[in-house]
Design a protein around this motif. Structure first.
Motif, mmCIF file in Angstrom:
data_model
loop_
_atom_site.group_PDB
_atom_site.id
_atom_site.type_symbol
_atom_site.label_atom_id
_atom_site.label_comp_id
_atom_site.label_asym_id
_atom_site.label_seq_id
_atom_site.Cartn_x
_atom_site.Cartn_y
_atom_site.Cartn_z
ATOM 1 N N ASN A 56 2.479 -9.936 49.812
ATOM 2 C CA ASN A 56 2.232 -8.488 49.876
ATOM 3 C C ASN A 56 0.748 -8.148 49.852
ATOM 4 O O ASN A 56 0.378 -6.975 49.809
ATOM 5 C CB ASN A 56 2.946 -7.780 48.719
ATOM 6 C CG ASN A 56 2.286 -8.023 47.367
ATOM 7 O OD1 ASN A 56 1.497 -8.965 47.218
ATOM 8 N ND2 ASN A 56 2.604 -7.203 46.381
ATOM 9 N N GLY A 57 -0.124 -9.176 49.868
ATOM 10 C CA GLY A 57 -1.560 -8.934 49.865
ATOM 11 C C GLY A 57 -2.188 -8.908 48.497
ATOM 12 O O GLY A 57 -3.414 -8.860 48.394
ATOM 13 N N GLY A 58 -1.394 -8.938 47.452
ATOM 14 C CA GLY A 58 -1.924 -8.989 46.086
ATOM 15 C C GLY A 58 -1.908 -10.414 45.565
ATOM 16 O O GLY A 58 -1.011 -11.196 45.880
ATOM 17 N N ILE A 59 -2.892 -10.753 44.749
ATOM 18 C CA ILE A 59 -2.979 -12.092 44.186
ATOM 19 C C ILE A 59 -2.085 -12.174 42.954
ATOM 20 O O ILE A 59 -2.309 -11.478 41.966
ATOM 21 C CB ILE A 59 -4.424 -12.451 43.817
ATOM 22 C CG1 ILE A 59 -5.316 -12.369 45.052
ATOM 23 C CG2 ILE A 59 -4.491 -13.845 43.212
ATOM 24 C CD1 ILE A 59 -4.936 -13.337 46.140
ATOM 25 N N ASP A 60 -1.094 -13.036 43.030
ATOM 26 C CA ASP A 60 -0.170 -13.242 41.936
ATOM 27 C C ASP A 60 -0.658 -14.391 41.044
ATOM 28 O O ASP A 60 -1.613 -15.096 41.385
ATOM 29 C CB ASP A 60 1.221 -13.555 42.489
ATOM 30 C CG ASP A 60 1.664 -12.552 43.543
ATOM 31 O OD1 ASP A 60 1.571 -11.341 43.282
ATOM 32 O OD2 ASP A 60 2.070 -12.986 44.641
ATOM 33 N N LEU A 61 0.018 -14.584 39.924
ATOM 34 C CA LEU A 61 -0.352 -15.625 38.984
ATOM 35 C C LEU A 61 0.833 -16.535 38.705
ATOM 36 O O LEU A 61 1.984 -16.084 38.678
ATOM 37 C CB LEU A 61 -0.829 -15.014 37.660
ATOM 38 C CG LEU A 61 -2.070 -14.114 37.719
ATOM 39 C CD1 LEU A 61 -2.308 -13.468 36.368
ATOM 40 C CD2 LEU A 61 -3.303 -14.904 38.157
ATOM 41 N N ALA A 62 0.541 -17.807 38.476
ATOM 42 C CA ALA A 62 1.525 -18.760 37.980
ATOM 43 C C ALA A 62 0.888 -19.500 36.822
ATOM 44 O O ALA A 62 -0.287 -19.881 36.900
ATOM 45 C CB ALA A 62 1.955 -19.735 39.077
ATOM 46 N N PHE A 122 3.994 -11.335 39.428
ATOM 47 C CA PHE A 122 3.620 -10.713 40.688
ATOM 48 C C PHE A 122 2.688 -9.520 40.487
ATOM 49 O O PHE A 122 2.840 -8.731 39.554
ATOM 50 C CB PHE A 122 4.873 -10.280 41.466
ATOM 51 C CG PHE A 122 5.730 -11.440 41.882
ATOM 52 C CD1 PHE A 122 5.343 -12.269 42.904
ATOM 53 C CD2 PHE A 122 6.914 -11.711 41.212
ATOM 54 C CE1 PHE A 122 6.115 -13.355 43.284
ATOM 55 C CE2 PHE A 122 7.700 -12.784 41.580
ATOM 56 C CZ PHE A 122 7.297 -13.611 42.608
ATOM 57 N N ASN A 123 1.733 -9.404 41.415
ATOM 58 C CA ASN A 123 0.704 -8.373 41.402
ATOM 59 C C ASN A 123 1.017 -7.360 42.501
ATOM 60 O O ASN A 123 1.312 -7.742 43.643
ATOM 61 C CB ASN A 123 -0.654 -9.047 41.652
ATOM 62 C CG ASN A 123 -1.838 -8.116 41.602
ATOM 63 O OD1 ASN A 123 -1.702 -6.907 41.463
ATOM 64 N ND2 ASN A 123 -3.022 -8.693 41.733
ATOM 65 N N ASN A 124 0.914 -6.072 42.189
ATOM 66 C CA ASN A 124 1.172 -5.061 43.218
ATOM 67 C C ASN A 124 -0.018 -4.854 44.156
ATOM 68 O O ASN A 124 0.027 -4.017 45.046
ATOM 69 C CB ASN A 124 1.565 -3.733 42.578
ATOM 70 C CG ASN A 124 0.404 -3.035 41.883
ATOM 71 O OD1 ASN A 124 -0.688 -3.598 41.718
ATOM 72 N ND2 ASN A 124 0.629 -1.799 41.447
ATOM 73 N N GLY A 125 -1.082 -5.630 43.938
ATOM 74 C CA GLY A 125 -2.277 -5.509 44.769
ATOM 75 C C GLY A 125 -3.404 -4.780 44.092
ATOM 76 O O GLY A 125 -4.536 -4.789 44.577
ATOM 77 N N HIS A 126 -3.117 -4.152 42.962
ATOM 78 C CA HIS A 126 -4.129 -3.383 42.245
ATOM 79 C C HIS A 126 -4.180 -3.791 40.770
ATOM 80 O O HIS A 126 -4.451 -2.954 39.901
ATOM 81 C CB HIS A 126 -3.848 -1.889 42.383
ATOM 82 C CG HIS A 126 -3.799 -1.437 43.813
ATOM 83 N ND1 HIS A 126 -4.932 -1.309 44.596
ATOM 84 C CD2 HIS A 126 -2.747 -1.133 44.612
ATOM 85 C CE1 HIS A 126 -4.584 -0.925 45.814
ATOM 86 N NE2 HIS A 126 -3.271 -0.806 45.855
ATOM 87 N N ALA A 127 -3.887 -5.062 40.507
ATOM 88 C CA ALA A 127 -3.957 -5.650 39.166
ATOM 89 C C ALA A 127 -2.928 -5.061 38.209
ATOM 90 O O ALA A 127 -3.151 -5.033 36.997
ATOM 91 C CB ALA A 127 -5.360 -5.526 38.587
ATOM 92 N N ALA A 128 -1.801 -4.596 38.745
ATOM 93 C CA ALA A 128 -0.649 -4.241 37.921
ATOM 94 C C ALA A 128 0.389 -5.338 38.123
ATOM 95 O O ALA A 128 0.802 -5.596 39.262
ATOM 96 C CB ALA A 128 -0.089 -2.882 38.308
ATOM 97 N N PHE A 129 0.818 -5.966 37.032
ATOM 98 C CA PHE A 129 1.618 -7.179 37.135
ATOM 99 C C PHE A 129 3.041 -6.959 36.635
ATOM 100 O O PHE A 129 3.286 -6.191 35.692
ATOM 101 C CB PHE A 129 0.947 -8.312 36.353
ATOM 102 C CG PHE A 129 -0.309 -8.815 37.004
ATOM 103 C CD1 PHE A 129 -0.272 -9.886 37.875
ATOM 104 C CD2 PHE A 129 -1.525 -8.189 36.760
ATOM 105 C CE1 PHE A 129 -1.433 -10.342 38.491
ATOM 106 C CE2 PHE A 129 -2.687 -8.641 37.366
ATOM 107 C CZ PHE A 129 -2.634 -9.716 38.238
ATOM 108 N N SER A 130 3.977 -7.663 37.270
ATOM 109 C CA SER A 130 5.398 -7.571 36.933
ATOM 110 C C SER A 130 5.719 -8.414 35.705
ATOM 111 O O SER A 130 4.882 -9.173 35.202
ATOM 112 C CB SER A 130 6.229 -8.077 38.113
ATOM 113 O OG SER A 130 6.054 -9.487 38.268
ATOM 114 N N ASP A 131 6.954 -8.308 35.237
ATOM 115 C CA ASP A 131 7.436 -9.230 34.217
ATOM 116 C C ASP A 131 7.541 -10.633 34.818
ATOM 117 O O ASP A 131 7.827 -10.793 36.016
ATOM 118 C CB ASP A 131 8.808 -8.790 33.701
ATOM 119 C CG ASP A 131 8.740 -7.485 32.925
ATOM 120 O OD1 ASP A 131 7.674 -7.195 32.346
ATOM 121 O OD2 ASP A 131 9.749 -6.753 32.924
ATOM 122 N N PRO A 132 7.337 -11.667 34.022
ATOM 123 C CA PRO A 132 7.361 -13.034 34.544
ATOM 124 C C PRO A 132 8.748 -13.443 35.048
ATOM 125 O O PRO A 132 9.775 -13.074 34.466
ATOM 126 C CB PRO A 132 6.959 -13.879 33.333
ATOM 127 C CG PRO A 132 6.282 -12.928 32.399
ATOM 128 C CD PRO A 132 6.950 -11.619 32.606
#
Length: 476
Positions: free
Chosen positions: A154-160, A173-183
């Motif tokens: 989606n163009g946002g940098i996610d984390l693992a 998951f990152n929405n593209g603006h440094a707002a992250f989902s639950d793991p």
């Protein structure tokens, strides 16, 4: 006959001695920069936007469990020397990763907190100053070495992040603006410690490799394209696998995997050749000295990818020279600090060669407190080991995979009208890096993919008598 044999042996000894001298001159003596007690991980990016690579590390007071950790950021002076660090308070930070998390064009940081099981997001103001913008649960116990990539496209940098205390992996998951989902959680082996990412099966998305420190294995998780991963496939390595590297060591166009095994009893680097479909062949082991981290690049400028390895027990960095077929020469070591553990490869002094930075953690209870920088020693070496300008050459970009910048090098034997173009997987032109007449020589051009989505791209060198194409991988 005996005389001829003696002459041959003497010649081989002299040749080996010459090679050793050249190898010994690859790096200048290490320069150490204090950063605080027991730095655990070091990362590198251009944090202040001035065109050179800076450093960031987390001194591992994390293991004191007192909540008084910090991130140290060292700005490059432009010549491979570094200013004293700026410090940013976080909790018991153990690990860092650098990426543009809010899609504003500069490089941010994420840190994992070992004891509170949290992730800190530190956003860059564009000039290299950071502020903690968010903190959230990692999803497991004792999060370790972070990985950043656009897993869902989606163009946002996610984390693992592997959670060593709960034997699972969190994908956030990152929405593209440094707002992250639950793991989203995936079961791993025992004590997972490091995650890295690349497109392992050539389908255009970012897959994962995780080392399981307690079960002597490495796990491969293939992405379905939407950020969901197939069940892991495990490959046996040696005891205590730590921070691996992905590179094309045998030059077949497919990423291979090098896994350092940090146990004093089995101090080997295990190399697994990739098959191109996300699977790997059984390991081949190369003796080391309690290796912790591998960084891959062409250090001796012969066109083959080598391995630089951080040796915790030997307080050194070693280089295994690649032969171009997936095999390596025996290691040659360069002194660093105490308990050398994590390593990154960048061109810190902007001379066109790859330098090294390594953090010095702890050796048998004796702490390190600095980052060692080993600059490439170019005087007299490049001319001896580089090929003659007898042909056109397009080299593999470095680093690869990359985020967001990479260097492309090429060589011209004659005056040529040259075009160097980057294409996406559909064959669409996304960048023209060179389009002019060039004199004979070696050239390097930087490619900034900040505005492109993660995935596989191709770059092509075109002249009147020569065309060559290579693949590059952008991990965002």
């Amino acid at each position: 006959m005996l005389k001829s044999f003696s002459i041959l042996v003497t010649a081989l000894i002299l040749l080996a001695a010459t090679d050793s001298v050249l190898l010994a001159q690859i790096f200048k003596p290490a320069v150490n920069y204090p950063v605080g007690l027991r730095p655990y991980v070091v990362v590198s990016a251009d944090f202040d936007g001035d065109g050179d690579f800076d450093l960031a590390t987390v001194p591992s007071v994390a293991f004191d469990s007192d909540g008084k950790g910090w991130v140290s950021v060292l700005m490059n002076n432009g010549d491979g020397t570094f200013a004293p660090p700026d410090r940013y308070d976080v909790g018991d930070a153990l690990s860092l990763v650098a990426a543009d998390l809010d899609n504003d064009g500069d490089i941010d940081l994420a840190a994992s907190d070992y004891f509170t099981h949290a992730i800190y997001i530190l956003l860059n103001d564009g000039a290299g100053a950071f502020a903690v913008a968010d903190t959230f649960a990692a999803g497991g116990l004792n999060p370790q070495i972070l990985c950043a990539a656009d897993f869902d496209g989606n163009g946002g940098i996610d984390l693992a992040v592997p959670n060593s205390g709960s034997n699972n992996l969190s994908v956030i998951f990152n929405n593209g603006h440094a707002a992250f989902s639950d793991p989203v959680l995936y079961a791993m082996g025992t004590y997972p410690i490091t995650a890295i990412s690349a497109d392992l099966d050539s389908d255009g998305d970012s897959d994962l490799v995780v080392t399981n420190n307690g079960s002597a294995s490495v796990s491969v998780l293939l992405n379905n394209g939407s950020g969901l991963f197939a069940p892991r496939v495990d490959y046996a390595v040696r005891t205590d696998p730590y921070s691996p590297s992905l590179a094309d060591y045998d030059e077949d166009g497919v990423l291979d995997l090098a896994v350092p095994n940090a146990s004093p009893a089995t101090p080997f680097v295990s190399v697994l050749k990739g098959n191109g479909d996300g699977t790997f062949q059984p390991k081949v082991d190369w003796p080391g000295c309690r290796p912790h981290t591998v960084a891959s690049a062409d250090y001796n400028l012969d066109g083959h990818i080598d391995m630089a390895v951080a040796n915790n027990e030997c307080n050194s960095v070693s280089v295994f020279l690649g032969n171009g077929d997936g095999t390596f020469a025996p290691q040659v070591s360069f002194p660093a600090g105490i308990g050398t553990q994590y390593i990154v490869a960048r061109d810190f002094d902007r001379d066109g060669t790859i330098d090294l930075a390594a953090c010095n953690f702890d050796n048998d209870g004796q702490p390190g407190d600095n980052v060692s920088v080993l600059l490439h020693f170019t005087t007299g070496v490049q001319e001896l080991v580089r090929p003659l300008l007898s042909d056109f050459v397009l080299k593999q970009n470095y680093p690869n995979p990359f985020n967001p910048t990479t260097a492309v090098s090429y060589q011209l034997p004659v005056v040529s009208d040259v075009k160097l173009v980057v294409y996406d997987m559909l064959g669409r032109e996304v960048a023209v890096l060179v389009n002019e007449q060039k004199n004979p020589g070696r050239y390097e051009v930087q490619f900034d993919a900040s505005r492109l989505a993660s995935g596989v791209y191709y770059y092509r060198l075109i002249s009147r008598s020569y065309v060559e194409t290579r693949k590059m991988i952008l991990m965002r």
